[in-house]
Design a protein around this motif. Sequence first.
Motif, short mmCIF file in Angstrom:
data_model
loop_
_atom_site.label_atom_id
_atom_site.label_comp_id
_atom_site.label_asym_id
_atom_site.label_seq_id
_atom_site.Cartn_x
_atom_site.Cartn_y
_atom_site.Cartn_z
N CYS A 185 4.63 0.59 -8.42
CA CYS A 185 3.20 0.50 -8.71
C CYS A 185 2.93 -0.71 -9.59
CB CYS A 185 2.73 1.78 -9.41
SG CYS A 185 0.93 1.83 -9.68
N THR A 186 1.82 -1.38 -9.36
CA THR A 186 1.42 -2.52 -10.18
C THR A 186 0.93 -2.04 -11.55
OG1 THR A 186 -0.89 -2.49 -9.47
CG2 THR A 186 0.66 -3.75 -8.11
N SER A 187 0.63 -2.97 -12.41
CA SER A 187 -0.01 -2.62 -13.67
C SER A 187 -1.41 -2.08 -13.39
CB SER A 187 -0.08 -3.85 -14.58
OG SER A 187 -0.80 -4.88 -13.94
N ALA A 188 -1.99 -1.40 -14.36
CA ALA A 188 -3.29 -0.76 -14.16
C ALA A 188 -4.39 -1.81 -14.00
CB ALA A 188 -3.61 0.15 -15.34
N PRO A 189 -5.31 -1.61 -13.05
CA PRO A 189 -6.44 -2.52 -12.92
C PRO A 189 -7.32 -2.48 -14.16
CG PRO A 189 -6.19 -1.14 -10.97
CD PRO A 189 -5.31 -0.56 -12.02
N VAL A 207 4.72 -1.34 -2.26
CA VAL A 207 4.08 -1.71 -3.52
C VAL A 207 2.64 -1.22 -3.43
CG1 VAL A 207 3.36 -3.61 -5.01
CG2 VAL A 207 5.56 -3.72 -3.83
N TRP A 208 2.16 -0.58 -4.48
CA TRP A 208 0.83 0.01 -4.41
C TRP A 208 0.09 -0.15 -5.72
CZ3 TRP A 208 0.05 4.72 -7.26
CH2 TRP A 208 1.21 5.25 -7.81
N MET A 209 -1.24 0.00 -5.65
CA MET A 209 -2.10 -0.05 -6.82
C MET A 209 -2.73 1.32 -7.03
SD MET A 209 -3.91 -3.83 -6.45
CE MET A 209 -4.49 -3.65 -4.76
N GLY A 223 0.84 -1.19 0.00
CA GLY A 223 0.00 0.00 0.00
C GLY A 223 0.87 1.23 0.00
N GLY A 224 0.31 2.33 -0.39
CA GLY A 224 1.09 3.56 -0.44
C GLY A 224 0.75 4.37 -1.68
N PRO A 225 1.76 5.03 -2.26
CA PRO A 225 3.18 5.04 -1.88
C PRO A 225 3.41 5.84 -0.60
CG PRO A 225 2.79 6.60 -3.65
CD PRO A 225 1.50 5.88 -3.44
#
Length: 338
Positions: A320-324, A162-164, A151-153
Motif C-alpha cells: 500500500c502507498t502512503s496515505a493520500p 500496489v494499491w492506494m 490496484g487491489g489488493p
Amino acid sequence: MKRPTVREIAACAGVSQGAVSYALNGRRGVSEATRNRILEIARQLGWTPGGGTHRHVRRSGTLGVVVRRPAAALAGEPFLGALMSGIQRAPATGSASLLMRAAPSHAAELEIYRRWHREQTVGGVLLVDLRTGDTRPDELAAIGLPAVALGGPLGRSDLPSVWMNDRQTMRGVLEYLAALGHRSVVRVAGPEAFLRTRTRTDAFVAAACRLRLADARTVHSDFSDEGGADTARRILRSKRPPTALVFDNDAMAVGGLVAAQGLGLRVPADLSIVAGDDSGLCRLVRPALSAVQWPVAEFGALAVSLLRRVIDGGNAADTCTSAPAFAIRGSTGPIARR
C-alpha cells in the motif's frame, strides 16, 4: 486444442493458481516434485511451454504497459501522466526503459502481451485499469509474463499488487463535507467497470451510511472534462440538486466547475466541488479546487520496484502507498442557507 487456463490446471492438480504460475514460469516457490507434477498435468491438458515459458530465460530490462482506453480519455487525464512520471522515477537497479502501447480491445491487449513474451521484448508488465471480473491476471500467468497489478489488493501470490487506500480517503472527504453542513453529496465517478471505481463506490456508500447522508449517491462518467461537464449539468438541473460534488479526477472536476458557473451557480456559496488528483489544473482555475492528493507518482514507483523483484524471483507482496492528503482550497465551504 484450447490452451488450458491457470485456474483449470490448478483445479486438476489440487494446488493454488500461484503454485501453477510458479511452476509454469520456472520461478521459486514450489518444490521440485510439485513443479514436475503440475507440468505433467498441464501437458495432459494441452499446455505447451511456448517459447521457453517454464525455463529460465534472459529477461529484457524493459518494462511494458498496455492501456485500453479511448484516445480522448488518455489525452485529458492527469492521473496517467503522474503515473508515468512515477514509473520513470523508480529507483533504478540497472538500465531499464518503459514500453507503452494502447490497445483498442481485450483481444488486442492480449496479443501484445503474447508478442512481447515471444520476442522477449519486455521482462515484465504493469497491469493497469483492473476491471471487475478481470481475466487478464490468469491470462498473463498462462502466457508466462511476470506482472504486477496497479490496484487491489488482490490477495494473489502469483500477482502482487500496489494499491492506494481508497476507503479511508472517501471516508475523510465525506466527513469533511458533512462537517461543513452538506447532506446532499453526489460523487461523479469513472467508468463502472473499473475495479478502483467499485472500491471507491463501496467506500462512499459505507461512509454516507455511517454519517447518515441519505441523499448521497454516485453517478458515472468517462474521466474526460466533457463528460464531467455534461454529468454536472444533468445533476445540477435535477429537481433536488446537491450542495456538493465529488469528482474522481481533475479533468471531470474542471468540467463540472465550468458547467456549474455556466448555470449561474456560485462556487462555493451555492455548490462545493472536490477534485480527485490535485494536478496543476486544480490551481489554475478560479476558485482553485479542493482536491484529494493521491500519491500517484509513488504508486508508479512502488509498482516498478515490486515488478523488478518479481522478475528477479524474489519475494513480492501486496503493497500500500502512503496515505493520500487533502488540499483544502476555495472550491469548498459551508453550506449556504436556503
